[in-house]
Motif scaffolding. Structure first.
Motif, PDB file in Angstrom:
ATOM      1  N   GLU A 272      34.080  54.773  12.592  1.00 40.32           N
ATOM      2  CA  GLU A 272      32.896  55.056  11.786  1.00 40.32           C
ATOM      3  C   GLU A 272      32.785  54.112  10.589  1.00 40.32           C
ATOM      4  N   ASN A 273      31.519  53.829  10.249  1.00 40.56           N
ATOM      5  CA  ASN A 273      31.174  53.078   9.029  1.00 40.56           C
ATOM      6  C   ASN A 273      31.928  51.760   8.923  1.00 40.56           C
ATOM      7  N   ARG A 274      31.832  50.972   9.979  1.00 37.10           N
ATOM      8  CA  ARG A 274      32.355  49.609   9.922  1.00 37.10           C
ATOM      9  C   ARG A 274      31.276  48.716   9.317  1.00 37.10           C
ATOM     10  N   PHE A 275      31.591  48.067   8.215  1.00 34.13           N
ATOM     11  CA  PHE A 275      30.646  47.132   7.599  1.00 34.13           C
ATOM     12  C   PHE A 275      30.774  45.787   8.311  1.00 34.13           C
ATOM     13  N   ARG A 276      29.630  45.263   8.718  1.00 42.13           N
ATOM     14  CA  ARG A 276      29.609  43.988   9.433  1.00 42.13           C
ATOM     15  C   ARG A 276      28.491  43.112   8.865  1.00 42.13           C
ATOM     16  N   ILE A 277      28.632  41.813   9.034  1.00 45.22           N
ATOM     17  CA  ILE A 277      27.611  40.873   8.573  1.00 45.22           C
ATOM     18  C   ILE A 277      27.302  39.875   9.683  1.00 45.22           C
ATOM     19  N   ARG A 278      26.133  39.308   9.587  1.00 38.76           N
ATOM     20  CA  ARG A 278      25.762  38.143  10.395  1.00 38.76           C
ATOM     21  C   ARG A 278      25.015  37.180   9.495  1.00 38.76           C
ATOM     22  N   ALA A 279      25.443  35.940   9.472  1.00 42.48           N
ATOM     23  CA  ALA A 279      24.775  34.907   8.670  1.00 42.48           C
ATOM     24  C   ALA A 279      24.553  33.682   9.549  1.00 42.48           C
ATOM     25  N   ARG A 280      23.333  33.164   9.506  1.00 41.54           N
ATOM     26  CA  ARG A 280      23.004  31.976  10.289  1.00 41.54           C
ATOM     27  C   ARG A 280      22.205  31.014   9.408  1.00 41.54           C
ATOM     28  N   LEU A 281      22.536  29.748   9.508  1.00 37.28           N
ATOM     29  CA  LEU A 281      21.841  28.711   8.742  1.00 37.28           C
ATOM     30  C   LEU A 281      21.559  27.546   9.673  1.00 37.28           C
TER      31      LEU A 281
ATOM     32  N   LEU B 179      11.584  14.109  14.319  1.00 34.93           N
ATOM     33  CA  LEU B 179      11.856  12.690  14.510  1.00 34.93           C
ATOM     34  C   LEU B 179      10.625  11.993  15.090  1.00 34.93           C
ATOM     35  N   PRO B 180      10.574  10.660  15.036  1.00 33.32           N
ATOM     36  CA  PRO B 180       9.398   9.947  15.546  1.00 33.32           C
ATOM     37  C   PRO B 180       9.198  10.150  17.047  1.00 33.32           C
ATOM     38  N   ASP B 181       7.963   9.899  17.487  1.00 41.18           N
ATOM     39  CA  ASP B 181       7.598   9.894  18.911  1.00 41.18           C
ATOM     40  C   ASP B 181       7.879  11.234  19.573  1.00 41.18           C
ATOM     41  N   ASP B 182       7.577  12.339  18.864  1.00 50.58           N
ATOM     42  CA  ASP B 182       7.681  13.691  19.411  1.00 50.58           C
ATOM     43  C   ASP B 182       9.103  14.093  19.773  1.00 50.58           C
ATOM     44  N   TRP B 183      10.080  13.540  19.073  1.00 54.92           N
ATOM     45  CA  TRP B 183      11.468  13.968  19.232  1.00 54.92           C
ATOM     46  C   TRP B 183      11.834  14.896  18.079  1.00 54.92           C
ATOM     47  N   SER B 184      12.802  15.760  18.332  1.00 52.78           N
ATOM     48  CA  SER B 184      13.330  16.621  17.275  1.00 52.78           C
ATOM     49  C   SER B 184      14.777  16.959  17.612  1.00 52.78           C
ATOM     50  N   ALA B 185      15.488  17.469  16.624  1.00 54.74           N
ATOM     51  CA  ALA B 185      16.884  17.863  16.812  1.00 54.74           C
ATOM     52  C   ALA B 185      17.163  19.066  15.927  1.00 54.74           C
ATOM     53  N   GLY B 186      18.124  19.889  16.341  1.00 54.52           N
ATOM     54  CA  GLY B 186      18.438  21.084  15.577  1.00 54.52           C
ATOM     55  C   GLY B 186      19.925  21.364  15.560  1.00 54.52           C
ATOM     56  N   ILE B 187      20.380  21.917  14.454  1.00 54.17           N
ATOM     57  CA  ILE B 187      21.769  22.348  14.298  1.00 54.17           C
ATOM     58  C   ILE B 187      21.736  23.713  13.611  1.00 54.17           C
ATOM     59  N   ARG B 188      22.583  24.637  14.093  1.00 52.97           N
ATOM     60  CA  ARG B 188      22.707  25.932  13.429  1.00 52.97           C
ATOM     61  C   ARG B 188      24.152  26.399  13.481  1.00 52.97           C
ATOM     62  N   VAL B 189      24.621  26.944  12.389  1.00 54.60           N
ATOM     63  CA  VAL B 189      25.946  27.558  12.338  1.00 54.60           C
ATOM     64  C   VAL B 189      25.769  29.052  12.127  1.00 54.60           C
ATOM     65  N   ALA B 190      26.772  29.827  12.579  1.00 58.86           N
ATOM     66  CA  ALA B 190      26.679  31.282  12.491  1.00 58.86           C
ATOM     67  C   ALA B 190      28.068  31.883  12.359  1.00 58.86           C
ATOM     68  N   THR B 191      28.104  33.102  11.851  1.00 58.66           N
ATOM     69  CA  THR B 191      29.349  33.838  11.771  1.00 58.66           C
ATOM     70  C   THR B 191      29.735  34.357  13.156  1.00 58.66           C
ATOM     71  N   GLY B 192      30.859  35.047  13.227  1.00 60.44           N
ATOM     72  CA  GLY B 192      31.315  35.661  14.468  1.00 60.44           C
ATOM     73  C   GLY B 192      32.787  36.012  14.389  1.00 60.44           C
ATOM     74  N   SER B 193      33.144  37.203  14.913  1.00 57.28           N
ATOM     75  CA  SER B 193      34.542  37.614  14.887  1.00 57.28           C
ATOM     76  C   SER B 193      35.396  36.805  15.842  1.00 57.28           C
ATOM     77  N   ASP B 194      34.780  36.242  16.896  1.00 61.12           N
ATOM     78  CA  ASP B 194      35.499  35.424  17.865  1.00 61.12           C
ATOM     79  C   ASP B 194      34.517  34.467  18.505  1.00 61.12           C
ATOM     80  N   ASP B 195      34.978  33.736  19.530  1.00 60.70           N
ATOM     81  CA  ASP B 195      34.112  32.747  20.165  1.00 60.70           C
ATOM     82  C   ASP B 195      33.335  33.323  21.348  1.00 60.70           C
ATOM     83  N   GLY B 196      33.277  34.661  21.476  1.00 61.64           N
ATOM     84  CA  GLY B 196      32.496  35.277  22.547  1.00 61.64           C
ATOM     85  C   GLY B 196      31.036  34.895  22.463  1.00 61.64           C
TER      86      GLY B 196
END
Length: 585
Positions: free
Chosen positions: A204-213, A219-236
């Protein structure tokens, strides 16, 4: 410098307003054709305009002045010729002063307080626009900064798990067995139990968080790129939530997305890397937190008629590559065995009228080479480092799928009863999935929004006879008392959402939702769906309810209750409560 016309006009307007205010405070000078030219030259000296832009503005100003003179001449020629009108005109001219010439424009007196108010309002509006569009201070940042867009979210959660006292306490954690194994299944030589799931003690009452940035680069000529990092208790793959506590230890950050995308001229987006799920889906089959590694081609919206559009997606996603040096402690290496997911989806959206939209899609997913394979006879007692199908164990599981013992271990003829039997488990079924999605959005009284959703999944590759042959009779779960497989190929869900808004976009938005899920054990791989309902996996059925409320356009709260039981086998009842505070930026 890439100077936009609306910015230029605004800056010129500010300068003119200030100049006019100063000029009107003093005796009005005779009209001069060089005033605008002098102003433009001043802007060139200050670096606001280039010489080429200055030349263009001068030509434009001269053309507009010529148009004004021509219009004034036409009005003068059309003036009344009557004597009374001529006398009145002469009198008016005399009253205006001897220096008034034909074509001059009379400017009425404007009080100083009004001039100051106009100047301040125009200046404030233009400076606000300059700050918003980032052109008030040219050359402050390098050009690449303007191509970046940052976004993120933070979720704070209170979560509780409730288990029935009547649950079986012998549910094996097969994912843990493979990760920590192999596990010796010979009771004569093994002195510990395999990993066992908690099925009776509440948490009961486990405090958890999730953060993503994340950052998106245009980019030119209709190209784009993305990067995001996130929390996680493991690599699942199915959750980015991180449990708090652990004596205030720092929390882990994982690479959640990294991709490159090209928008082709043919209405198709090509994405390569680790990116969000490109298919229309619910969390029945794929968790909302699941990101997919691979390549996809997506047609997001191809208009057929004014109210009808098509969308479609093709993708190839590697699930696991065979290790280059497997087994690591053997001179004889195993061949490369790779596991893949291939998917294709075709859908359509129909705007029936202003308040009704229907959206549907059909998809086919082939999970290639993920079923387990029974090994050839391996003589581990003689020191062989591994068996030849150890690679076929799944990289990640939750729970529910039918599994069997992979290794065909030869017994030591000198001590057959006490020969250790260290085992891994593999999936008994193959998985080729038919996935149907349907969604209807409408409005009810007082503009309240209503959404009805349905999702059906069937494993076309499900075959109990093949499962028995593939496992060589070594299936270890989902069996009835007579040893027959208790499983099935079907899964479905329905959900309804009702409220002021389906998405929390403005302060005061709210909605409530409710749904039901039914998932037979081998309807899908158990490793990729929602990790909250029945705490993840398959062989589950039950309902869920919840509500959302927006405190403002970027902050919302959500609460949900999920109650699920097993479909087949030993009793396993799990209830989950979650209360979330969500912030987006």
């Amino acid at each position: 410098m890439n100077f936009q016309p609306n910015r230029l006009a605004a800056m010129v307007a500010v300068t003119l307003a200030l100049s006019v205010g100063q000029a009107m405070a003093a005796p009005a000078p005779a009209p001069s054709d060089n005033a605008t030219v002098n102003l433009i030259r001043l802007l060139v000296k200050q670096g606001v305009l280039t010489q080429a832009q200055s030349d263009t503005l001068v030509r434009q100003a001269e053309a507009e002045a010529q148009q004004v003179r021509q219009a004034q001449a036409q009005r003068t020629a059309a003036a009344p010729a009557a004597a009374g009108g001529a006398v009145a005109g002469a009198a008016a001219g005399a009253a205006a002063g001897p220096d008034v010439q034909p074509g001059d424009v009379r400017v009425p007196y404007v009080p100083e307080i009004v001039r100051d108010q106009i100047r301040d309002e125009v200046k404030g509006e233009v400076m606000a626009q300059a700050k918003q569009e980032n052109w008030a201070s040219p050359n402050t940042f390098p050009d690449w900064v303007s191509r970046l867009k940052f976004s993120g979210d933070v979720r704070a959660r209170d979560e509780s798990h409730f288990f029935s006292d009547g649950n079986s306490n012998q549910v094996v954690d097969y994912n843990g067995l493979n990760r920590n194994g192999p596990y010796d299944v010979n009771s004569n030589t093994s002195h510990s139990l395999p990993p066992i799931l908690n099925t009776r003690e509440n948490r009961e009452n486990r405090f958890r968080i999730r953060a993503r940035l994340g950052v998106l680069a245009t980019l030119p000529d209709d190209w784009s790129a993305g990067i995001r990092v996130a929390t996680g208790s493991d690599d699942g793959p199915v959750s980015t939530s991180q449990t708090l506590g652990d004596d205030f230890e720092k929390k882990s950050i994982w690479l959640d997305q990294a991709w490159v995308r090209w928008k082709s001229p043919y209405h198709t987006d090509f994405t390569f890397g680790r990116a969000e799920n490109p298919f229309m889906h619910t969390d029945l089959l794929f968790s909302d937190d699941l990101q997919m590694d691979g390549i996809s081609a997506k047609v997001p919206n191809l208009k057929l008629t004014e109210n009808t559009s098509l969308f479609g997606t093709l993708g190839a996603f590697p699930l696991e590559y065979g290790s280059d040096s497997w087994p690591s402690n053997s001179q004889d290496k195993g061949k490369s065995e790779d596991k893949w997911l291939f998917g294709g989806q075709l859908g359509s959206e129909w705007k029936l009228n202003d308040t009704n939209t229907l959206k549907g899609a059909v998809a086919y997913y082939r999970f290639d080479n993920i079923a387990g394979r029974r090994s050839s006879s391996c003589n581990l007692y003689q020191g062989e480092p591994a068996c030849d199908t150890d690679w076929s164990q799944p990289e990640f599981m939750q729970k529910g799928n039918t599994v069997f013992l992979l290794r065909n271990i030869a017994l030591d003829p000198n001590d057959p009863q006490d020969t250790p039997l260290p085992q891994y488990v593999g999936l008994a079924s193959e998985f080729d999935l038919l996935d149907l999605n349907l969604q209807w959005d409408t409005e009810t009284f007082n503009s309240m929004k209503l959404r009805l959703q349905g999702n059906y999944v069937r494993n076309l590759a499900y075959d109990e006879d093949k499962m028995n042959r593939r496992s060589d009779g070594q299936i270890v779960n989902n069996l009835d008392d007579d040893g027959h497989i208790q499983s099935g190929p079907n899964a479905w869900m329905v959900q309804t959402t009702y409220g002021r808004s389906l998405e929390m976009q403005d302060a005061g938005d709210w909605n409530v939702f409710a749904g039901y899920k039914y998932i037979q054990p081998d309807a899908m791989p158990d490793g990729f769906n929602d990790s909250t309902f029945h705490l993840g996996g398959t062989n589950a059925k039950g309902y869920y309810i919840g509500a959302n409320y927006a405190i403002n356009k970027l902050i919302s709260v959500e609460g949900r209750w999920l109650s699920a039981d097993e479909v087949y086998g030993d009793p396993l009842s799990i209830n989950v409560f979650q209360l979330d505070l969500n912030a987006h930026f």
